[in-house]
Design an enzyme around this catalytic site. Structure first.
Site, PDB file in Angstrom:
ATOM      1  N   ARG A  43      37.680  85.181  97.766  1.00  0.00           N
ATOM      2  CA  ARG A  43      37.958  83.826  98.258  1.00  0.00           C
ATOM      3  C   ARG A  43      37.554  83.691  99.730  1.00  0.00           C
ATOM      4  NH1 ARG A  43      44.081  81.657  98.122  1.00  0.00           N
ATOM      5  NH2 ARG A  43      44.274  82.682 100.119  1.00  0.00           N
ATOM      6  N   ARG A  47      49.758  90.478 104.617  1.00  0.00           N
ATOM      7  CA  ARG A  47      50.380  89.391 103.829  1.00  0.00           C
ATOM      8  C   ARG A  47      51.025  89.938 102.562  1.00  0.00           C
ATOM      9  NH1 ARG A  47      45.384  85.828 103.119  1.00  0.00           N
ATOM     10  NH2 ARG A  47      46.658  84.451 101.837  1.00  0.00           N
ATOM     11  N   LYS A  69      48.278  80.463  92.617  1.00  0.00           N
ATOM     12  CA  LYS A  69      49.220  79.339  92.719  1.00  0.00           C
ATOM     13  C   LYS A  69      48.483  78.008  92.904  1.00  0.00           C
ATOM     14  CE  LYS A  69      51.640  80.956  96.274  1.00  0.00           C
ATOM     15  NZ  LYS A  69      51.023  82.264  96.586  1.00  0.00           N
ATOM     16  N   ARG A 127      59.654  80.903 100.627  1.00  0.00           N
ATOM     17  CA  ARG A 127      59.046  82.225 100.732  1.00  0.00           C
ATOM     18  C   ARG A 127      60.045  83.254 101.217  1.00  0.00           C
ATOM     19  NH1 ARG A 127      53.479  80.707 101.182  1.00  0.00           N
ATOM     20  NH2 ARG A 127      51.994  82.403 101.302  1.00  0.00           N
ATOM     21  N   ARG A 158      39.095  80.770 105.683  1.00  0.00           N
ATOM     22  CA  ARG A 158      40.458  80.958 106.183  1.00  0.00           C
ATOM     23  C   ARG A 158      40.536  82.195 107.070  1.00  0.00           C
ATOM     24  NH1 ARG A 158      44.998  79.812 101.628  1.00  0.00           N
ATOM     25  NH2 ARG A 158      46.036  81.370 102.914  1.00  0.00           N
TER      26      ARG A 158
HETATM   27  P1  AMP Z   1      49.429  80.104 101.702  1.00  0.00           P
HETATM   28  O1  AMP Z   1      48.392  79.029 101.829  1.00  0.00           O
HETATM   29  O2  AMP Z   1      50.577  79.719 100.815  1.00  0.00           O
HETATM   30  O3  AMP Z   1      48.824  81.430 101.339  1.00  0.00           O
HETATM   31  O4  AMP Z   1      50.063  80.295 103.160  1.00  0.00           O
HETATM   32  C1  AMP Z   1      49.292  80.724 104.263  1.00  0.00           C
HETATM   33  C2  AMP Z   1      50.196  81.205 105.392  1.00  0.00           C
HETATM   34  O5  AMP Z   1      51.031  80.140 105.837  1.00  0.00           O
HETATM   35  C3  AMP Z   1      51.158  82.324 105.022  1.00  0.00           C
HETATM   36  O6  AMP Z   1      50.570  83.606 105.105  1.00  0.00           O
HETATM   37  C4  AMP Z   1      52.245  82.148 106.092  1.00  0.00           C
HETATM   38  O7  AMP Z   1      51.802  82.625 107.352  1.00  0.00           O
HETATM   39  C5  AMP Z   1      52.330  80.634 106.214  1.00  0.00           C
HETATM   40  N1  AMP Z   1      53.321  80.076 105.251  1.00  0.00           N
HETATM   41  C6  AMP Z   1      53.055  79.346 104.135  1.00  0.00           C
HETATM   42  N2  AMP Z   1      54.195  78.995 103.518  1.00  0.00           N
HETATM   43  C7  AMP Z   1      55.206  79.513 104.256  1.00  0.00           C
HETATM   44  C8  AMP Z   1      56.628  79.505 104.119  1.00  0.00           C
HETATM   45  N3  AMP Z   1      57.238  78.905 103.082  1.00  0.00           N
HETATM   46  N4  AMP Z   1      57.353  80.148 105.065  1.00  0.00           N
HETATM   47  C9  AMP Z   1      56.762  80.765 106.117  1.00  0.00           C
HETATM   48  N5  AMP Z   1      55.429  80.823 106.302  1.00  0.00           N
HETATM   49  C10 AMP Z   1      54.644  80.193 105.385  1.00  0.00           C
END
Ligand code: AMP
Length: 199
Positions: free
Chosen positions: A130, A147, A14, A91, A136
């Site tokens: 990654r 996840r 993404k 999400r 991270r």
């Molecule tokens: P990402 O960078 O999109 O992989 O997001 C990293 C983490 O942030 C995810 O595993 C969730 O813990 C949290 N997160 C990101 N976006 C959301 C969302 N829309 N709703 C809830 N938690 C989120």
């Protein structure tokens, strides 16, 4: 204004594809994960709560996510006029419903959902790779597996939500970055043209 959701499991590409889409179409990028990591880096009250969920691979509560998103949209009201790319949000079906009903003063309709589809084995491989340079806390095997489970349980149902609304564009997310981007632009160009023709 044309707004896109880029949708897919963790590791589906993404972020990479968002960068390319922005370069070509000039939309503003809103990455919910980056917003949260920014709060954590600045040690805000929201950041401290978010950190406890993120490091476990869990989703943060919908109300908190929506609050953080609204604050960001308020602060960037001028920039979102040219269109948005939402990356990592919504999400949950609940987040999508809230967003569609108009959050605060922002009436932002979703015009297309780009769904990057890849199998779990490939995703785990990419996320572990990654994790070597991302730093991270959630790119390690145990959290990655959680996840992915959270994605299948709570986020994947959104695919049907957007399919029913005629917005979902499935894209094979396992090819090269350029091939995937070419497939995305084919979908977006058609939808953009259709939207402009109906103005
Ligand atoms: P990402 O960078 O999109 O992989 O997001 C990293 C983490 O942030 C995810 O595993 C969730 O813990 C949290 N997160 C990101 N976006 C959301 C969302 N829309 N709703 C809830 N938690 C989120």
């Amino acid at each position: 204004m044309f707004n896109i959701v880029i949708f897919g499991a963790p590791g589906s590409g993404k972020g990479t594809q968002s960068d390319k889409i922005i370069e070509r179409y000039g939309f503003m990028h809103v990455s919910s994960g980056e917003l949260l990591r920014d709060h954590i880096a600045h040690d805000t009250q929201f950041g401290r709560i978010a950190d406890s969920y993120i490091s476990q691979g869990m989703l943060i509560p919908d109300e908190l996510m929506i609050r953080i998103l609204i604050d960001h949209l308020d602060a960037n009201a001028d920039r979102i006029k040219n269109g948005l790319i939402l990356d990592g949000f919504p999400r949950t079906v609940n987040q999508a419903i809230e967003f569609d009903s108009g959050i605060d003063d922002h009436q932002i309709s979703v015009d297309a959902v780009i769904g990057l589809e890849a199998n779990d084995e490939e995703l785990v491989k990419r996320l572990l790779k990654r994790g070597i340079d991302s730093g991270r806390t959630d790119d390690n095997l145990e959290v990655i597996q959680r996840r992915l489970k959270v994605y299948h349980d709570q986020t994947a149902p959104l695919r049907d939500y957007y399919l029913e609304r005629g917005l979902y564009c499935p894209i094979n997310g396992e090819g090269s970055v350029d091939d995937i981007f070419a497939a995305i632009t084919r979908e977006l160009d058609v939808r953009l043209m259709r939207k402009n023709a109906n103005k």
